[in-house]
Design a protein around this motif. Structure first.
Motif, PDB file in Angstrom:
ATOM      1  N   LYS A  41      -5.896  -2.112  11.850  1.00 23.10           N
ATOM      2  CA  LYS A  41      -4.684  -2.528  12.573  1.00 23.10           C
ATOM      3  C   LYS A  41      -4.156  -3.809  11.950  1.00 23.10           C
ATOM      4  CE  LYS A  41      -7.339  -4.701  16.328  1.00 23.10           C
ATOM      5  NZ  LYS A  41      -8.626  -4.651  15.684  1.00 23.10           N
ATOM      6  N   GLU A  42      -2.922  -4.144  12.272  1.00 28.89           N
ATOM      7  CA  GLU A  42      -2.341  -5.374  11.735  1.00 28.89           C
ATOM      8  C   GLU A  42      -3.228  -6.553  12.115  1.00 28.89           C
ATOM      9  OE1 GLU A  42       1.772  -5.647  12.927  1.00 28.89           O
ATOM     10  OE2 GLU A  42       2.301  -3.840  11.805  1.00 28.89           O
ATOM     11  N   GLY A  43      -3.472  -7.430  11.147  1.00 31.76           N
ATOM     12  CA  GLY A  43      -4.325  -8.597  11.365  1.00 31.76           C
ATOM     13  C   GLY A  43      -5.756  -8.401  10.897  1.00 31.76           C
ATOM     14  N   ASP A  44      -6.156  -7.140  10.637  1.00 34.19           N
ATOM     15  CA  ASP A  44      -7.511  -6.887  10.151  1.00 34.19           C
ATOM     16  C   ASP A  44      -7.660  -7.376   8.714  1.00 34.19           C
ATOM     17  OD1 ASP A  44      -8.169  -5.664  12.535  1.00 34.19           O
ATOM     18  OD2 ASP A  44      -8.349  -3.640  11.697  1.00 34.19           O
ATOM     19  N   VAL A  45      -8.809  -7.957   8.416  1.00 34.31           N
ATOM     20  CA  VAL A  45      -9.128  -8.371   7.051  1.00 34.31           C
ATOM     21  C   VAL A  45      -9.844  -7.200   6.384  1.00 34.31           C
ATOM     22  CG1 VAL A  45     -10.460  -9.984   5.633  1.00 34.31           C
ATOM     23  CG2 VAL A  45      -9.271 -10.798   7.686  1.00 34.31           C
ATOM     24  N   VAL A  46      -9.385  -6.835   5.181  1.00 34.22           N
ATOM     25  CA  VAL A  46      -9.995  -5.720   4.444  1.00 34.22           C
ATOM     26  C   VAL A  46     -10.425  -6.178   3.056  1.00 34.22           C
ATOM     27  CG1 VAL A  46      -8.707  -3.954   5.700  1.00 34.22           C
ATOM     28  CG2 VAL A  46      -7.752  -4.881   3.596  1.00 34.22           C
ATOM     29  N   LYS A  47     -11.392  -5.466   2.511  1.00 37.13           N
ATOM     30  CA  LYS A  47     -11.823  -5.714   1.140  1.00 37.13           C
ATOM     31  C   LYS A  47     -11.887  -4.373   0.419  1.00 37.13           C
ATOM     32  CE  LYS A  47     -16.762  -6.020   2.293  1.00 37.13           C
ATOM     33  NZ  LYS A  47     -16.734  -5.528   3.640  1.00 37.13           N
ATOM     34  N   ALA A  48     -11.964  -4.423  -0.894  1.00 37.51           N
ATOM     35  CA  ALA A  48     -12.011  -3.206  -1.698  1.00 37.51           C
ATOM     36  C   ALA A  48     -13.119  -2.291  -1.192  1.00 37.51           C
ATOM     37  CB  ALA A  48     -12.227  -3.556  -3.161  1.00 37.51           C
ATOM     38  N   LEU A  68       0.871  -1.172   0.000  1.00 39.89           N
ATOM     39  CA  LEU A  68       0.000   0.000   0.000  1.00 39.89           C
ATOM     40  C   LEU A  68       0.902   1.214   0.000  1.00 39.89           C
ATOM     41  CD1 LEU A  68      -2.663  -0.907   2.710  1.00 39.89           C
ATOM     42  CD2 LEU A  68      -2.938  -0.924   0.241  1.00 39.89           C
ATOM     43  N   LYS A  69       0.734   2.071  -0.980  1.00 40.55           N
ATOM     44  CA  LYS A  69       1.606   3.240  -1.105  1.00 40.55           C
ATOM     45  C   LYS A  69       0.840   4.515  -0.790  1.00 40.55           C
ATOM     46  CE  LYS A  69       4.532   0.984  -4.481  1.00 40.55           C
ATOM     47  NZ  LYS A  69       5.089   1.017  -5.829  1.00 40.55           N
ATOM     48  N   MET A  70       1.574   5.494  -0.277  1.00 37.11           N
ATOM     49  CA  MET A  70       0.993   6.801   0.002  1.00 37.11           C
ATOM     50  C   MET A  70       0.400   7.335  -1.297  1.00 37.11           C
ATOM     51  SD  MET A  70       0.488   9.022   2.342  1.00 37.11           S
ATOM     52  CE  MET A  70       0.670  10.662   3.001  1.00 37.11           C
ATOM     53  N   PRO A  71      -0.911   7.608  -1.294  1.00 39.42           N
ATOM     54  CA  PRO A  71      -1.552   8.055  -2.534  1.00 39.42           C
ATOM     55  C   PRO A  71      -1.339   9.549  -2.780  1.00 39.42           C
ATOM     56  CG  PRO A  71      -3.167   7.953  -0.787  1.00 39.42           C
ATOM     57  CD  PRO A  71      -1.868   7.435  -0.207  1.00 39.42           C
ATOM     58  N   GLU A 113      -8.948   4.536   0.782  1.00 43.18           N
ATOM     59  CA  GLU A 113      -9.697   3.284   0.681  1.00 43.18           C
ATOM     60  C   GLU A 113      -8.840   2.164   0.105  1.00 43.18           C
ATOM     61  OE1 GLU A 113     -13.193   3.679  -1.685  1.00 43.18           O
ATOM     62  OE2 GLU A 113     -14.090   5.180  -0.376  1.00 43.18           O
ATOM     63  N   ALA A 114      -9.134   0.950   0.527  1.00 45.18           N
ATOM     64  CA  ALA A 114      -8.491  -0.232  -0.042  1.00 45.18           C
ATOM     65  C   ALA A 114      -9.005  -0.467  -1.456  1.00 45.18           C
ATOM     66  CB  ALA A 114      -8.786  -1.462   0.819  1.00 45.18           C
ATOM     67  N   VAL A 115      -8.127  -0.907  -2.341  1.00 42.74           N
ATOM     68  CA  VAL A 115      -8.542  -1.323  -3.676  1.00 42.74           C
ATOM     69  C   VAL A 115      -8.353  -2.832  -3.833  1.00 42.74           C
ATOM     70  CG1 VAL A 115      -8.172   0.895  -4.799  1.00 42.74           C
ATOM     71  CG2 VAL A 115      -6.297  -0.717  -4.657  1.00 42.74           C
TER      72      VAL A 115
END
Length: 82
Positions: free
Chosen positions: A25-32, A5-8, A49-51
């Motif tokens: 936080k570390e360990g969290d599951v994320v979706k787009a 993940l890069k600084m946008p 936002e996550a992509v």
């Protein structure tokens, strides 16, 4: 394979910003579409936002860090099974 993940760049002229707050936080599951962080520019605070989807493997830039250059890896997402 881990995803960086890069600084946008939140505006055409943005060169750096402040990582104001992590919303995961570390360990969290994320979706787009999930909100990951709040990033401050010289003009506004924007949500990042996550992509991709996966698990937040490592947060590399602490919240409150000023002067984070656009393109700097700020965290990594591990794919399922990593």
């Amino acid at each position: 394979m881990a995803i960086d993940l890069k600084m946008p760049a939140l505006s055409p002229t943005m060169e750096e910003g402040t990582l104001a707050k992590w919303l995961v936080k570390e360990g969290d599951v994320v979706k787009a579409g999930d909100l990951l962080a709040e990033i401050e520019t010289d003009k506004a605070t924007m949500e990042f936002e996550a992509v991709d989807e996966g698990t937040i493997a490592k947060i590399l830039v602490a919240e409150g860090t000023d002067g984070v250059k656009v393109g700097t890896v700020i965290a990594t997402i591990a794919a399922e099974g990593e």
